[in-house]
Design a protein around this motif. Sequence first.
Motif, short mmCIF file in Angstrom:
data_model
loop_
_atom_site.label_atom_id
_atom_site.label_comp_id
_atom_site.label_asym_id
_atom_site.label_seq_id
_atom_site.Cartn_x
_atom_site.Cartn_y
_atom_site.Cartn_z
N PRO A 248 4.13 3.79 4.80
CA PRO A 248 3.23 3.40 4.03
C PRO A 248 1.83 3.54 4.84
CG PRO A 248 4.73 1.82 3.96
CD PRO A 248 5.09 2.76 5.02
N ILE A 249 1.71 3.35 6.11
CA ILE A 249 0.55 3.52 6.80
C ILE A 249 -0.02 4.99 6.94
CG2 ILE A 249 -0.64 3.31 9.31
CD1 ILE A 249 1.75 0.91 9.55
N ILE A 250 0.95 5.86 7.06
CA ILE A 250 0.62 7.35 7.32
C ILE A 250 0.46 7.93 5.81
CG2 ILE A 250 1.45 9.69 7.89
CD1 ILE A 250 2.71 8.13 10.31
N SER A 251 1.08 7.30 4.79
CA SER A 251 0.91 8.03 3.45
C SER A 251 -0.04 7.18 2.56
CB SER A 251 2.35 8.20 2.96
OG SER A 251 3.14 8.93 3.47
N GLY A 252 -1.38 6.89 3.17
CA GLY A 252 -1.97 5.90 2.48
C GLY A 252 -2.53 6.59 1.12
N GLY B 197 -0.31 -3.97 4.22
CA GLY B 197 1.05 -4.71 4.24
C GLY B 197 2.04 -4.15 5.30
N ALA B 198 2.14 -2.81 5.54
CA ALA B 198 2.92 -2.30 6.33
C ALA B 198 2.70 -2.77 7.86
CB ALA B 198 3.22 -1.07 6.11
N ALA B 199 1.41 -2.64 8.12
CA ALA B 199 0.83 -3.12 9.49
C ALA B 199 1.26 -4.54 9.79
CB ALA B 199 -0.55 -3.02 9.69
N ILE B 200 1.14 -5.57 8.83
CA ILE B 200 1.61 -6.75 8.95
C ILE B 200 3.13 -6.82 9.24
CG2 ILE B 200 2.04 -9.22 7.53
CD1 ILE B 200 -0.77 -8.34 6.21
N ALA B 201 3.82 -6.04 8.50
CA ALA B 201 5.32 -5.97 8.46
C ALA B 201 5.65 -5.70 10.01
CB ALA B 201 5.97 -5.19 7.62
#
Length: 277
Positions: free
Chosen positions: A234-238, A248-252
């Motif tokens: 999710p971070i790379i495929s923004g 959200g992915a960064a939090i996870a």
Amino acid sequence: CALIALSRIESRGQRGRNFAYAGLALSAVWAVGGVVALFATATVNLDVSSFFSDFGGAIKFLFEPQPSQLDPNTEVGGVSEMLSLTLQHIALSVSAVALGTAIALPLGLYLGHHGKGEFAAINTSNVGRAVPTLVLLTVFIAYVGVGFVPIMISLALLALPPVLTNTWVAVRQVERDSVDAARGMGMTHAEIIRKVELPLSLPTIFAGIRVAAVNVVATATIAPLGSVDSLGTPIISGNVYGADGRLGAAIAVSILTLLVSALLAQVQKAVTPEGLK
């Protein structure tokens, strides 16, 4: 820096305590500086209500599927997808740390036992920290291809330096009287390593494994660049997951990193011989 300091806080001797206190002091300075910078930024150009709104959207993304940014009819995120990405992230990280440890641990034990390889151990650690993992990933993709194995190998090379350095240092710190006594009892080199040096070195070795695991878990977010799904997807495929997906992915990833560190800290404490606690 805080992890290294905490791993040394139980070390015997004034040198170990000084190292721990210096590390904690430096961590505190960085933390205070970060808080000051955050509030300075907030007062200048950060809309607090917007910030908390984005944060709430990121938390919602973790638990409820959201429409994709590319195709509103397609849903992304939610517990099911995030759990799947987390499991893949863990599998990749565990494989990389296991491979790096399998190479670095016996090598560090051998070099430390024979008192050789100080230059190699220290410089391997320095080079490992200096070379970006993305560069290693690019090299492996160019010559090996994309997929799970190239990503795992590049992450394993990231895990190798702290384990190798800590193992070498731990073995060299074992009291020479203990080693000489074992040698006088007729133990072979392999028996001295297995029965004397390894048990006494476990706290420092696990500190290295802990640092390696944290580094790998945090860096495994680049795996999608090599066609391997992880929490970095999710971070790379923004453009697919949107801003909520990235945050959200960064939090996870942050939560997973903290959990891994806490788990290995308990394992480190459990394997430490009673006489060293």
